[in-house]
Design an enzyme around this catalytic site. Structure first.
Site, PDB file in Angstrom:
ATOM      1  N   SER A 181       0.799  -1.225   0.000  1.00  0.00           N
ATOM      2  CA  SER A 181       0.000   0.000   0.000  1.00  0.00           C
ATOM      3  C   SER A 181       0.830   1.273   0.000  1.00  0.00           C
ATOM      4  CB  SER A 181      -0.922   0.019   1.202  1.00  0.00           C
ATOM      5  OG  SER A 181      -0.158   0.045   2.373  1.00  0.00           O
TER       6      SER A 181
ATOM      7  N   LYS B  73     -11.080  -3.134   3.139  1.00  0.00           N
ATOM      8  CA  LYS B  73     -10.851  -2.216   2.045  1.00  0.00           C
ATOM      9  C   LYS B  73     -11.933  -2.254   0.988  1.00  0.00           C
ATOM     10  CE  LYS B  73      -6.785  -2.179   4.140  1.00  0.00           C
ATOM     11  NZ  LYS B  73      -6.325  -3.107   5.152  1.00  0.00           N
TER      12      LYS B  73
ATOM     13  N   HIS C 201      -5.072  -5.224   0.218  1.00  0.00           N
ATOM     14  CA  HIS C 201      -5.513  -4.143  -0.659  1.00  0.00           C
ATOM     15  C   HIS C 201      -5.938  -4.640  -2.027  1.00  0.00           C
ATOM     16  CE1 HIS C 201      -4.435  -0.557   1.709  1.00  0.00           C
ATOM     17  NE2 HIS C 201      -3.624  -1.397   2.293  1.00  0.00           N
TER      18      HIS C 201
END
Lengths: 564, 146
Positions: A323, A383, A351
């Site tokens: 990330s 997420k 992610h």
């Protein structure tokens, strides 16, 4: 030029891919460029560009990542900036010590002056002299759902960020470029929200027990079967917290006598889990398959350190999307290495699940690989699903083992029912099982937004890290003062961003990180891009020394995405 | 404020000296110091060189061998609290090269005058000796222990 080194994995000398630019090829620039870019005949600024050259046969589509190197002048100015801040920090500490300046930070009482100090005040140096000055860019309280637009609580400070006061007003409709809301499921109206409300009426909110005791609800079983179907694995298990999924389950999987090969830029939860397990940890350079292979070969050849016995197991730990860099793991190569050297693979898709791949099934789907090749597929629901928690998927024996041996299953309270229902509804939407095309639309919107946003930022001249398909877009700021300035200027233009600097990142690589969402409309992205362009000119952030297309007359949003 | 969340290095201090451009910045700052000293009107050139050498070694000693710990809380439960920056680093040899260059240049410019020579040598030794691997973690007379 790049295709000539389509050699085997072992031939590490053929491609001089290195990280952080220190030995970037003899003639000053990295020899390997992206598969699409033509060979350059003139000297270009060095780029650590990662490509698929040695094993292009494993990749079904081009893998283009780039991490343009820091311009030397910028690096020198950044060190000067930190140097000046340090000198002023010492000066201010001196003033505080002699009571010329008021000391806001906690200090020991008079009665305790002869005791051994509880804290080292040097450890607080960075916090009180650098962090406090730009603290208003973080921990901003929000008072609405963190969708594409968010409301912020307005706060003022009268003593340079030591204390904040809420004025009572709310800054409305700030464009949210910081939330991990990749598919736009962070919403308080719609099918997911209604289903979650009904579940709250049925089950309440708290579970009041752990999975192993009496906290195993039928909604958890339904969720786990759905997750297993979504990922394409035999079985899965869901946990209440994503960080705890990593840190509590890696100790259950490996122990003393095992080897963990972890990427340089792995998240703190993976590092903590690896350290708690007691295994030997070796770190390989970020996304660098030569480094990983070398470590594997050394480990197998030499065995454990002093006794030279063979390792009990070798676990390779990587993430789907990193990330802070926006890079995607080279999964085909990792799987090839794993099979060849008989190691296990732990893939953390925090992610990338829901955000990558034509069907949203994560990085395995993105590369078109078989999910059964990855031994342990871990991910989070925070997420892309708009919920909270994490999961681990894999073979049935593995998951059954984890159900009995994981710390999280034995001691942590199970997931709250409305949260589980939110995941079930959003996952069904992504899979298309709710009967509508909403999932497909959102996936396509995310991919278009990502491509558009990245392309525009590149064209404007910013240095952007990461893979072209990753919805996480780090924009380099470098200098410490620009961290604060960028955050504040963007907020003035009603755009909320996340900025991050040293010591969370390496010392010169401070960045602003944007998270593109499917909920962002083209107009919102254009507004954001316009603001970023203005701030970039104001703060002189356009460091990129690459070629830019000459004709960029502002940027019209109706140009086709396909012409690139 | 999170330390090291973007990478798995628990103590970022160990990597600071390896960052890009650090060597260049270091050289530039020494050059700047030298120029500032040169612009003091009544000081002669050999004295300026000696002064540069001494101030450089003094700053180096203070920053690398006196200050301990890290300016931020690390998630490794304070393993580095009693270590100086040099001990936290991974024994880079770069800085001893610069000591040698500085020493040689200074000796040349002071025309090997005895007083200057003694002063410069002492100053150089105060910085070279703590860098030896035998002295890792050693605190003479208990100075700078806590």
């Amino acid at each position: 030029m790049t295709e000539s080194s389509g050699s085997k994995l072992l031939n590490g000398e053929a491609c001089q891919r290195t990280l952080r630019g220190k030995n970037a090829g003899k003639n000053g620039f990295v020899k390997n460029h992206c598969v699409f870019e033509h060979p350059r005949k003139y000297r270009r600024p060095t780029e650590r560009s990662q490509n698929a050259a040695p094993n292009s046969s494993l990749y079904k589509k081009p893998f283009s990542e780039s991490f343009e190197e820091t311009p030397l002048l910028v690096a020198v100015l950044t060190y000067m900036g930190y140097g000046i801040l340090t000198i002023f920090g010492y000066f201010r500490d001196f003033l505080r010590h002699w009571n010329i300046e008021k000391c806001h930070i906690a200090h020991e009482r008079e009665q305790q002056k002869d005791f051994v100090p509880l804290y080292q005040d040097f450890e607080n140096f960075y916090t009180r002299n650098l962090y406090m000055r730009i603290r208003d860019n973080w921990n901003r309280p929000i008072c609405s759902v963190p969708g594409a637009k968010v409301d912020l609580v307005e706060r003022v400070t009268h003593n340079y960020n030591w204390t904040f006061e809420h004025t009572g007003k709310v800054v409305k409709d700030v464009i949210n470029m910081g939330s991990y809301n990749y598919l736009g499921f962070a919403e308080n109206a719609g099918a997911c929200a209604s289903a979650a409300i009904e579940t709250t009426h049925a089950y309440g909110v708290g579970v009041a027990s752990t999975r192993c005791e009496i906290g195993n609800l039928d909604i958890h079983e339904e969720l786990e079967q759905l997750v297993a179907r979504f990922l394409g694995v035999e079985s899965s298990m869901a946990f209440g917290m994503g960080f705890a999924t990593n840190s509590m389950n890696i100790p259950a999987l490996t122990g003393k006598g095992c080897l963990i090969l972890s990427d340089e830029l792995n998240h703190a939860s993976l590092v903590l889990g690896a350290r708690l397990s007691g295994s030997t940890i070796r770190v390989f350079k970020h996304n660098n398959m030569q480094s990983l292979e070398k470590l594997l070969r050394d480990a197998i050849a030499h065995g454990q350190p002093r006794t030279h016995r063979p390792w009990k197991k070798i676990l390779i730990v990587v993430e789907g999307i990193y990330s802070m860099e926006g890079s995607i793991v080279r999964l085909p190569e990792v799987i090839a290495l794993k099979k060849r050297y008989k190691a296990y693979l732990y893939l953390d898709e925090a992610h990338s699940i829901g955000a990558l791949g034509p069907n949203g099934r994560g990085v395995v789907d993105y590369f078109g690989l078989d999910p059964k090749d990855v031994d342990i597929m871990m991910g989070t629901f925070t997420k892309s699903f708009g919920a909270a928690g994490g999961y681990i998927g894999g073979r049935k024996e593995l998951i059954d083992y984890l159900r009995c041996h994981s710390h999280s299953a034995l001691y942590a309270t199970s997931m709250s029912p409305p949260v589980a229902q939110q995941i079930i509804s959003s996952m069904k939407i992504i899979m298309g099982e709710d009967g509508s095309t909403l999932g497909k639309d959102r996936l396509r919107q995310l991919s278009e937004n990502t491509t558009y946003f990245r392309r525009k930022l590149r064209e404007m001249g910013f240095i952007i890290y990461g893979n072209d398909d990753s919805p996480v877009v780090p924009l380099m700021l470098y200098m410490p003062a620009k961290i604060g300035a960028f955050g504040r200027e963007m907020l003035k233009r009603n755009i909320g961003t996340v900025v991050v600097g040293f010591p969370a990142t390496p010392i010169i690589e401070s960045r602003a990180r944007f998270c593109v969402s499917a909920a962002h409309t083209r107009e919102m992205l254009d507004t954001a891009l316009r603001a970023i362009g203005e701030v970039g000119d104001l703060l002189q952030l356009k460091y990129s020394r690459r070629e830019r297309p000459l004709s960029t007359p502002g940027w019209t949003s109706d140009e086709s995405l396909l012409q690139d | 404020m999170n330390v090291g969340t973007a990478h798995s290095e628990v103590n970022p201090n160990t990597r600071v000296m390896n960052s890009r451009g650090m060597w260049l910045s270091y050289t530039l700052s020494i050059g700047l110091l030298h120029h500032i000293l040169l612009s003091i009107p009544f000081v002669s050139v050999p004295v300026v060189w000696t002064l540069t050498n001494m101030i450089h070694n003094l700053c180096m000693y203070l920053l690398l061998h006196t200050v301990k710990g890290t300016p931020f809380q690390t998630p490794d439960q304070g393993k580095a609290r009693l270590l100086t920056h040099w001990e936290q680093m991974d024994y880079g040899v770069q800085f001893t090269a610069s000591q040698r260059v500085s020493y040689l240049l200074t000796s040349f410019y002071t025309k090997y005058d005895r007083v200057h020579f003694v002063v410069n040598t002492v100053s150089l030794l105060t910085v070279l000796i703590p860098k030896l691997p035998q002295l890792h973690g050693v605190r003479i007379f208990g100075i700078n222990k806590y």
